[in-house]
Design a protein around this motif. Sequence first.
Motif, PDB file in Angstrom:
ATOM      1  N   LEU A   1       0.829  -1.206   0.000  1.00  0.00           N
ATOM      2  CA  LEU A   1       0.000   0.000   0.000  1.00  0.00           C
ATOM      3  C   LEU A   1       0.867   1.262   0.000  1.00  0.00           C
ATOM      4  CD1 LEU A   1      -2.792  -1.164   2.439  1.00  0.00           C
ATOM      5  CD2 LEU A   1      -3.001  -0.759  -0.032  1.00  0.00           C
ATOM      6  N   LYS A   2       1.959   1.242   0.741  1.00  0.00           N
ATOM      7  CA  LYS A   2       2.866   2.386   0.743  1.00  0.00           C
ATOM      8  C   LYS A   2       3.474   2.594  -0.640  1.00  0.00           C
ATOM      9  CE  LYS A   2       4.122   1.866   5.594  1.00  0.00           C
ATOM     10  NZ  LYS A   2       5.202   1.503   6.524  1.00  0.00           N
ATOM     11  N   LEU A   3       3.906   1.509  -1.257  1.00  0.00           N
ATOM     12  CA  LEU A   3       4.484   1.619  -2.600  1.00  0.00           C
ATOM     13  C   LEU A   3       3.439   2.088  -3.604  1.00  0.00           C
ATOM     14  CD1 LEU A   3       6.707  -1.580  -2.682  1.00  0.00           C
ATOM     15  CD2 LEU A   3       7.478   0.794  -2.591  1.00  0.00           C
ATOM     16  N   ASP A   4       2.218   1.570  -3.493  1.00  0.00           N
ATOM     17  CA  ASP A   4       1.140   1.998  -4.390  1.00  0.00           C
ATOM     18  C   ASP A   4       0.905   3.502  -4.265  1.00  0.00           C
ATOM     19  OD1 ASP A   4       0.845  -0.582  -5.279  1.00  0.00           O
ATOM     20  OD2 ASP A   4      -0.980  -0.983  -4.135  1.00  0.00           O
ATOM     21  N   GLU A   5       0.942   4.020  -3.035  1.00  0.00           N
ATOM     22  CA  GLU A   5       0.738   5.449  -2.823  1.00  0.00           C
ATOM     23  C   GLU A   5       1.874   6.253  -3.445  1.00  0.00           C
ATOM     24  OE1 GLU A   5      -0.666   9.203  -1.647  1.00  0.00           O
ATOM     25  OE2 GLU A   5      -1.608   7.285  -2.148  1.00  0.00           O
ATOM     26  N   LEU A   6       3.109   5.773  -3.313  1.00  0.00           N
ATOM     27  CA  LEU A   6       4.238   6.477  -3.935  1.00  0.00           C
ATOM     28  C   LEU A   6       4.113   6.484  -5.454  1.00  0.00           C
ATOM     29  CD1 LEU A   6       7.195   5.222  -1.730  1.00  0.00           C
ATOM     30  CD2 LEU A   6       6.251   7.533  -1.822  1.00  0.00           C
ATOM     31  N   ILE A   7       3.727   5.372  -6.014  1.00  0.00           N
ATOM     32  CA  ILE A   7       3.551   5.301  -7.471  1.00  0.00           C
ATOM     33  C   ILE A   7       2.433   6.240  -7.911  1.00  0.00           C
ATOM     34  CG2 ILE A   7       2.792   3.803  -9.362  1.00  0.00           C
ATOM     35  CD1 ILE A   7       4.181   1.482  -7.768  1.00  0.00           C
ATOM     36  N   ARG A   8       1.320   6.186  -7.194  1.00  0.00           N
ATOM     37  CA  ARG A   8       0.165   7.012  -7.539  1.00  0.00           C
ATOM     38  C   ARG A   8       0.495   8.501  -7.463  1.00  0.00           C
ATOM     39  NH1 ARG A   8      -3.269  10.167  -5.501  1.00  0.00           N
ATOM     40  NH2 ARG A   8      -2.376   9.982  -3.432  1.00  0.00           N
ATOM     41  N   SER A   9       1.350   8.877  -6.533  1.00  0.00           N
ATOM     42  CA  SER A   9       1.632  10.293  -6.315  1.00  0.00           C
ATOM     43  C   SER A   9       2.632  10.869  -7.324  1.00  0.00           C
ATOM     44  CB  SER A   9       2.146  10.511  -4.897  1.00  0.00           C
ATOM     45  OG  SER A   9       3.431   9.943  -4.754  1.00  0.00           O
ATOM     46  N   GLN A  10       3.309  10.040  -8.083  1.00  0.00           N
ATOM     47  CA  GLN A  10       4.293  10.516  -9.053  1.00  0.00           C
ATOM     48  C   GLN A  10       3.638  10.697 -10.418  1.00  0.00           C
ATOM     49  OE1 GLN A  10       7.531  11.367  -8.308  1.00  0.00           O
ATOM     50  NE2 GLN A  10       6.707  11.084  -6.239  1.00  0.00           N
ATOM     51  N   ARG A  11       3.776  11.875 -10.987  1.00  0.00           N
ATOM     52  CA  ARG A  11       3.147  12.168 -12.271  1.00  0.00           C
ATOM     53  C   ARG A  11       3.643  11.260 -13.399  1.00  0.00           C
ATOM     54  NH1 ARG A  11       2.609  18.531 -12.547  1.00  0.00           N
ATOM     55  NH2 ARG A  11       0.915  18.457 -11.098  1.00  0.00           N
ATOM     56  N   LYS A  12       4.941  11.044 -13.439  1.00  0.00           N
ATOM     57  CA  LYS A  12       5.501  10.280 -14.556  1.00  0.00           C
ATOM     58  C   LYS A  12       5.377   8.775 -14.377  1.00  0.00           C
ATOM     59  CE  LYS A  12       8.778  13.768 -16.005  1.00  0.00           C
ATOM     60  NZ  LYS A  12      10.167  14.073 -16.309  1.00  0.00           N
ATOM     61  N   ALA A  13       5.058   8.327 -13.175  1.00  0.00           N
ATOM     62  CA  ALA A  13       4.939   6.885 -12.932  1.00  0.00           C
ATOM     63  C   ALA A  13       3.680   6.354 -13.618  1.00  0.00           C
ATOM     64  CB  ALA A  13       4.863   6.601 -11.434  1.00  0.00           C
ATOM     65  N   ARG A  14       3.791   5.126 -14.084  1.00  0.00           N
ATOM     66  CA  ARG A  14       2.632   4.485 -14.704  1.00  0.00           C
ATOM     67  C   ARG A  14       1.798   3.830 -13.609  1.00  0.00           C
ATOM     68  NH1 ARG A  14       5.492   0.744 -18.911  1.00  0.00           N
ATOM     69  NH2 ARG A  14       7.100   0.846 -17.334  1.00  0.00           N
ATOM     70  N   ASN A  15       0.550   4.197 -13.545  1.00  0.00           N
ATOM     71  CA  ASN A  15      -0.326   3.683 -12.489  1.00  0.00           C
ATOM     72  C   ASN A  15      -0.595   2.190 -12.628  1.00  0.00           C
ATOM     73  OD1 ASN A  15      -0.542   6.071 -11.098  1.00  0.00           O
ATOM     74  ND2 ASN A  15      -2.287   6.771 -12.290  1.00  0.00           N
ATOM     75  N   ILE A  16      -0.201   1.593 -13.723  1.00  0.00           N
ATOM     76  CA  ILE A  16      -0.366   0.147 -13.890  1.00  0.00           C
ATOM     77  C   ILE A  16       0.448  -0.615 -12.831  1.00  0.00           C
ATOM     78  CG2 ILE A  16       1.531  -0.149 -15.529  1.00  0.00           C
ATOM     79  CD1 ILE A  16      -0.276  -2.182 -16.986  1.00  0.00           C
ATOM     80  N   PHE A  17       1.458   0.059 -12.258  1.00  0.00           N
ATOM     81  CA  PHE A  17       2.298  -0.616 -11.269  1.00  0.00           C
ATOM     82  C   PHE A  17       1.654  -0.679  -9.887  1.00  0.00           C
ATOM     83  CE2 PHE A  17       5.424   0.461 -14.487  1.00  0.00           C
ATOM     84  CZ  PHE A  17       6.024  -0.764 -14.640  1.00  0.00           C
TER      85      PHE A  17
END
Length: 131
Positions: free
Chosen positions: A77-93
């Motif tokens: 869940l912590k990693l998902d939040e970090l991914i979600r919060s980054q504009r350039k990150a792909r939310n598929i992760f």
Amino acid sequence: MNGRFARFALAISEVVGTPRAFLLALALVVVWGVTGPLFHFSDSWQLVINTGTTVVTFLMVFLIQATQNRETRALHLKLDELIRSQRKARNIFTDLEHATDDELAELEAEFRKVRARAEARQAAKSAGNTH
């Protein structure tokens, strides 16, 4: 009940994961070993340690697994939040632990290619610096 068990499992895992708990277990084994001659190394004497260690091991497996499952879920869940919060990150992760094996294999192949390109750039840069 789940909340109480989670708190119990966490508390037990924290207690038994200490040097003090290890030394207590070691002391019990030493005491058992020292008492061997008193009981003439009988079958009952051996059964005490076998039964005790089997029961403790059996119960600890479930407590440790419960604690690891909870910690793993929280980490994801912590990693998902970090991914979600980054504009350039792909939310598929996000929530990737629920992807199919084929989806994971595709992503893994993609990152192998990324690594190969990075290694090629590094090798080219190193070759350029040697001349």
